[in-house]
Write a protein that holds these residues in place. Structure first.
Motif, PDB file in Angstrom:
ATOM      1  N   HIS A  98       0.794  -1.232   0.000  1.00  0.00           N
ATOM      2  CA  HIS A  98       0.000   0.000   0.000  1.00  0.00           C
ATOM      3  C   HIS A  98       0.826   1.282   0.000  1.00  0.00           C
ATOM      4  O   HIS A  98       0.270   2.353  -0.215  1.00  0.00           O
ATOM      5  N   VAL A  99       2.143   1.173   0.231  1.00  0.00           N
ATOM      6  CA  VAL A  99       2.987   2.367   0.208  1.00  0.00           C
ATOM      7  C   VAL A  99       4.032   2.259  -0.900  1.00  0.00           C
ATOM      8  O   VAL A  99       4.126   3.131  -1.753  1.00  0.00           O
ATOM      9  N   ILE A 100       4.786   1.170  -0.901  1.00  0.00           N
ATOM     10  CA  ILE A 100       5.873   1.008  -1.868  1.00  0.00           C
ATOM     11  C   ILE A 100       5.338   0.759  -3.270  1.00  0.00           C
ATOM     12  O   ILE A 100       5.784   1.379  -4.234  1.00  0.00           O
ATOM     13  N   ASP A 101       4.383  -0.168  -3.401  1.00  0.00           N
ATOM     14  CA  ASP A 101       3.841  -0.510  -4.725  1.00  0.00           C
ATOM     15  C   ASP A 101       2.327  -0.733  -4.623  1.00  0.00           C
ATOM     16  O   ASP A 101       1.864  -1.863  -4.528  1.00  0.00           O
ATOM     17  N   PRO A 102       1.553   0.344  -4.667  1.00  0.00           N
ATOM     18  CA  PRO A 102       0.103   0.220  -4.523  1.00  0.00           C
ATOM     19  C   PRO A 102      -0.589  -0.576  -5.635  1.00  0.00           C
ATOM     20  O   PRO A 102      -1.714  -1.020  -5.471  1.00  0.00           O
ATOM     21  N   SER A 103       0.090  -0.784  -6.766  1.00  0.00           N
ATOM     22  CA  SER A 103      -0.514  -1.583  -7.837  1.00  0.00           C
ATOM     23  C   SER A 103      -0.295  -3.081  -7.622  1.00  0.00           C
ATOM     24  O   SER A 103      -0.918  -3.902  -8.301  1.00  0.00           O
ATOM     25  N   LEU A 104       0.562  -3.444  -6.696  1.00  0.00           N
ATOM     26  CA  LEU A 104       0.902  -4.850  -6.457  1.00  0.00           C
ATOM     27  C   LEU A 104      -0.291  -5.708  -6.030  1.00  0.00           C
ATOM     28  O   LEU A 104      -0.419  -6.835  -6.524  1.00  0.00           O
ATOM     29  N   PRO A 105      -1.186  -5.243  -5.163  1.00  0.00           N
ATOM     30  CA  PRO A 105      -2.322  -6.096  -4.782  1.00  0.00           C
ATOM     31  C   PRO A 105      -3.160  -6.552  -5.971  1.00  0.00           C
ATOM     32  O   PRO A 105      -3.576  -7.715  -6.030  1.00  0.00           O
ATOM     33  N   GLN A 106      -3.396  -5.662  -6.926  1.00  0.00           N
ATOM     34  CA  GLN A 106      -4.190  -6.037  -8.097  1.00  0.00           C
ATOM     35  C   GLN A 106      -3.443  -7.076  -8.938  1.00  0.00           C
ATOM     36  O   GLN A 106      -4.032  -8.052  -9.401  1.00  0.00           O
ATOM     37  N   VAL A 107      -2.144  -6.879  -9.130  1.00  0.00           N
ATOM     38  CA  VAL A 107      -1.337  -7.824  -9.908  1.00  0.00           C
ATOM     39  C   VAL A 107      -1.346  -9.197  -9.240  1.00  0.00           C
ATOM     40  O   VAL A 107      -1.562 -10.220  -9.895  1.00  0.00           O
ATOM     41  N   LEU A 108      -1.103  -9.227  -7.927  1.00  0.00           N
ATOM     42  CA  LEU A 108      -1.077 -10.500  -7.206  1.00  0.00           C
ATOM     43  C   LEU A 108      -2.456 -11.150  -7.188  1.00  0.00           C
ATOM     44  O   LEU A 108      -2.566 -12.385  -7.256  1.00  0.00           O
ATOM     45  N   GLY A 109      -3.504 -10.342  -7.100  1.00  0.00           N
ATOM     46  CA  GLY A 109      -4.865 -10.877  -7.143  1.00  0.00           C
ATOM     47  C   GLY A 109      -5.148 -11.568  -8.468  1.00  0.00           C
ATOM     48  O   GLY A 109      -5.731 -12.656  -8.508  1.00  0.00           O
ATOM     49  N   GLU A 110      -4.724 -10.930  -9.551  1.00  0.00           N
ATOM     50  CA  GLU A 110      -4.919 -11.530 -10.872  1.00  0.00           C
ATOM     51  C   GLU A 110      -4.113 -12.817 -11.022  1.00  0.00           C
ATOM     52  O   GLU A 110      -4.597 -13.808 -11.568  1.00  0.00           O
ATOM     53  N   LEU A 111      -2.867 -12.808 -10.520  1.00  0.00           N
ATOM     54  CA  LEU A 111      -2.037 -14.010 -10.584  1.00  0.00           C
ATOM     55  C   LEU A 111      -2.643 -15.145  -9.756  1.00  0.00           C
ATOM     56  O   LEU A 111      -2.634 -16.307 -10.182  1.00  0.00           O
ATOM     57  N   SER A 112      -3.172 -14.804  -8.592  1.00  0.00           N
ATOM     58  CA  SER A 112      -3.815 -15.817  -7.746  1.00  0.00           C
ATOM     59  C   SER A 112      -5.056 -16.379  -8.419  1.00  0.00           C
ATOM     60  O   SER A 112      -5.317 -17.588  -8.368  1.00  0.00           O
ATOM     61  N   PHE A 113      -5.820 -15.507  -9.062  1.00  0.00           N
ATOM     62  CA  PHE A 113      -7.014 -15.940  -9.781  1.00  0.00           C
ATOM     63  C   PHE A 113      -6.638 -16.898 -10.906  1.00  0.00           C
ATOM     64  O   PHE A 113      -7.240 -17.966 -11.072  1.00  0.00           O
ATOM     65  N   ALA A 142     -10.000 -13.276  -4.863  1.00  0.00           N
ATOM     66  CA  ALA A 142      -8.546 -13.380  -4.983  1.00  0.00           C
ATOM     67  C   ALA A 142      -7.894 -12.016  -4.785  1.00  0.00           C
ATOM     68  O   ALA A 142      -6.879 -11.897  -4.086  1.00  0.00           O
ATOM     69  N   GLU A 143      -8.482 -10.984  -5.361  1.00  0.00           N
ATOM     70  CA  GLU A 143      -7.922  -9.637  -5.232  1.00  0.00           C
ATOM     71  C   GLU A 143      -8.114  -9.068  -3.825  1.00  0.00           C
ATOM     72  O   GLU A 143      -7.273  -8.317  -3.333  1.00  0.00           O
ATOM     73  N   SER A 144      -9.208  -9.435  -3.170  1.00  0.00           N
ATOM     74  CA  SER A 144      -9.478  -8.889  -1.835  1.00  0.00           C
ATOM     75  C   SER A 144      -8.485  -9.382  -0.789  1.00  0.00           C
ATOM     76  O   SER A 144      -8.310  -8.740   0.244  1.00  0.00           O
ATOM     77  N   ASN A 145      -7.818 -10.504  -1.033  1.00  0.00           N
ATOM     78  CA  ASN A 145      -6.831 -11.012  -0.075  1.00  0.00           C
ATOM     79  C   ASN A 145      -5.653 -10.071   0.097  1.00  0.00           C
ATOM     80  O   ASN A 145      -4.956 -10.130   1.102  1.00  0.00           O
ATOM     81  N   TYR A 146      -5.407  -9.212  -0.876  1.00  0.00           N
ATOM     82  CA  TYR A 146      -4.251  -8.328  -0.847  1.00  0.00           C
ATOM     83  C   TYR A 146      -4.611  -6.895  -0.459  1.00  0.00           C
ATOM     84  O   TYR A 146      -3.738  -6.037  -0.420  1.00  0.00           O
ATOM     85  N   THR A 147      -5.883  -6.636  -0.163  1.00  0.00           N
ATOM     86  CA  THR A 147      -6.274  -5.316   0.312  1.00  0.00           C
ATOM     87  C   THR A 147      -5.940  -5.214   1.798  1.00  0.00           C
ATOM     88  O   THR A 147      -5.663  -6.221   2.461  1.00  0.00           O
ATOM     89  N   THR A 149      -7.958  -4.565   4.282  1.00  0.00           N
ATOM     90  CA  THR A 149      -8.975  -5.320   5.016  1.00  0.00           C
ATOM     91  C   THR A 149      -8.728  -6.813   4.871  1.00  0.00           C
ATOM     92  O   THR A 149      -8.831  -7.560   5.847  1.00  0.00           O
ATOM     93  N   GLY A 150      -8.396  -7.245   3.658  1.00  0.00           N
ATOM     94  CA  GLY A 150      -8.125  -8.658   3.417  1.00  0.00           C
ATOM     95  C   GLY A 150      -6.921  -9.148   4.201  1.00  0.00           C
ATOM     96  O   GLY A 150      -6.931 -10.252   4.744  1.00  0.00           O
ATOM     97  N   GLN A 151      -5.878  -8.323   4.263  1.00  0.00           N
ATOM     98  CA  GLN A 151      -4.697  -8.710   5.022  1.00  0.00           C
ATOM     99  C   GLN A 151      -5.008  -8.832   6.514  1.00  0.00           C
ATOM    100  O   GLN A 151      -4.553  -9.773   7.167  1.00  0.00           O
ATOM    101  N   LEU A 152      -5.769  -7.885   7.044  1.00  0.00           N
ATOM    102  CA  LEU A 152      -6.134  -7.951   8.463  1.00  0.00           C
ATOM    103  C   LEU A 152      -7.020  -9.165   8.746  1.00  0.00           C
ATOM    104  O   LEU A 152      -6.846  -9.854   9.760  1.00  0.00           O
ATOM    105  N   LYS A 153      -7.961  -9.427   7.837  1.00  0.00           N
ATOM    106  CA  LYS A 153      -8.840 -10.593   7.995  1.00  0.00           C
ATOM    107  C   LYS A 153      -8.028 -11.888   7.919  1.00  0.00           C
ATOM    108  O   LYS A 153      -8.235 -12.798   8.728  1.00  0.00           O
ATOM    109  N   ASN A 154      -7.091 -11.947   6.978  1.00  0.00           N
ATOM    110  CA  ASN A 154      -6.258 -13.139   6.856  1.00  0.00           C
ATOM    111  C   ASN A 154      -5.386 -13.345   8.088  1.00  0.00           C
ATOM    112  O   ASN A 154      -5.137 -14.484   8.496  1.00  0.00           O
ATOM    113  N   PHE A 155      -4.918 -12.251   8.691  1.00  0.00           N
ATOM    114  CA  PHE A 155      -4.146 -12.382   9.922  1.00  0.00           C
ATOM    115  C   PHE A 155      -5.027 -12.953  11.030  1.00  0.00           C
ATOM    116  O   PHE A 155      -4.589 -13.796  11.804  1.00  0.00           O
TER     117      PHE A 155
END
Length: 182
Positions: A98-113, A142-147, A149-155
């Motif tokens: 969310h700070v260094i690479d804010p586009s990364l969650p979407q990319v990782l979500g697509e890869l996970s999908f 898949a994309e929500s896991n990297y948001t 909220t998703g990170q906090l929920k996964n924790f």
């Protein structure tokens, strides 16, 4: 007589160390190729490193206690170590996503999908047979896991997994003093 550390006190340094090692692995994978972060192999390597380090630090703590440790003490040490490590990792991943690479969650979500679709195909399920709404929902999940909220929920869900893993590690780390048995 020297006072021994409680499991909480003893688990702070190993928890921070394991968390930082996990973060270093995550950032190295990110700088090499960010798609590694969504690969099963990276997750497996990280899990093995995680287990090895907890067992290593657990054995160190057991030797600090005189070579013996009860199941309860081993469980507390393992569980608290994993919680501290998880918190360090969570903070580092939030910074990355969310700070260094804010586009990364979407990319990782697509890869996970895509990885999920490939897995379905390997089990003989054709993704084209699924309704478009179901595919959209799978992609959104898949994309929500990297948001954030998703990170906090996964924790939060991870705490349950940590407890189960801590039970297994406690069984490995415990050692009774058989000379005290009558």
């Amino acid at each position: 007589m020297e006072e021994q550390e409680s499991p909480f006190q003893a688990s702070v340094k190993p928890g921070l160390t394991i968390g930082l090692v996990t973060l270093v692995l995550t950032y190295i994978a990110y700088f090499i190729d960010s798609s590694l972060l969504a690969s099963a192999w990276f997750g497996l390597v990280a899990l093995v490193v995680f287990f090895v380090l907890i067992i290593f630090f657990g054995k160190q703590y057991r030797s600090d206690l005189g070579g013996f440790m009860s199941f309860g003490t081993a469980f507390n040490f393992s569980f608290i170590t994993m919680i501290i490590s998880g918190l360090v990792t969570l903070v580092g991943q939030i910074l990355l996503y969310h700070v260094i690479d804010p586009s990364l969650p979407q990319v990782l979500g697509e890869l996970s999908f895509e990885a999920g679709l490939n897995m379905m195909e390997s089990f003989g399920q054709n993704p084209d047979d699924l309704a478009p709404e179901m595919l959209d929902e799978m992609k959104a999940n898949a994309e929500s896991n990297y948001t954030l909220t998703g990170q906090l929920k996964n924790f939060g869900f991870g705490l349950i997994a940590y407890a189960i893993i801590a039970l297994i590690l406690a069984a490995i780390l415990k050692k009774r003093d058989k000379s005290l048995e009558f």
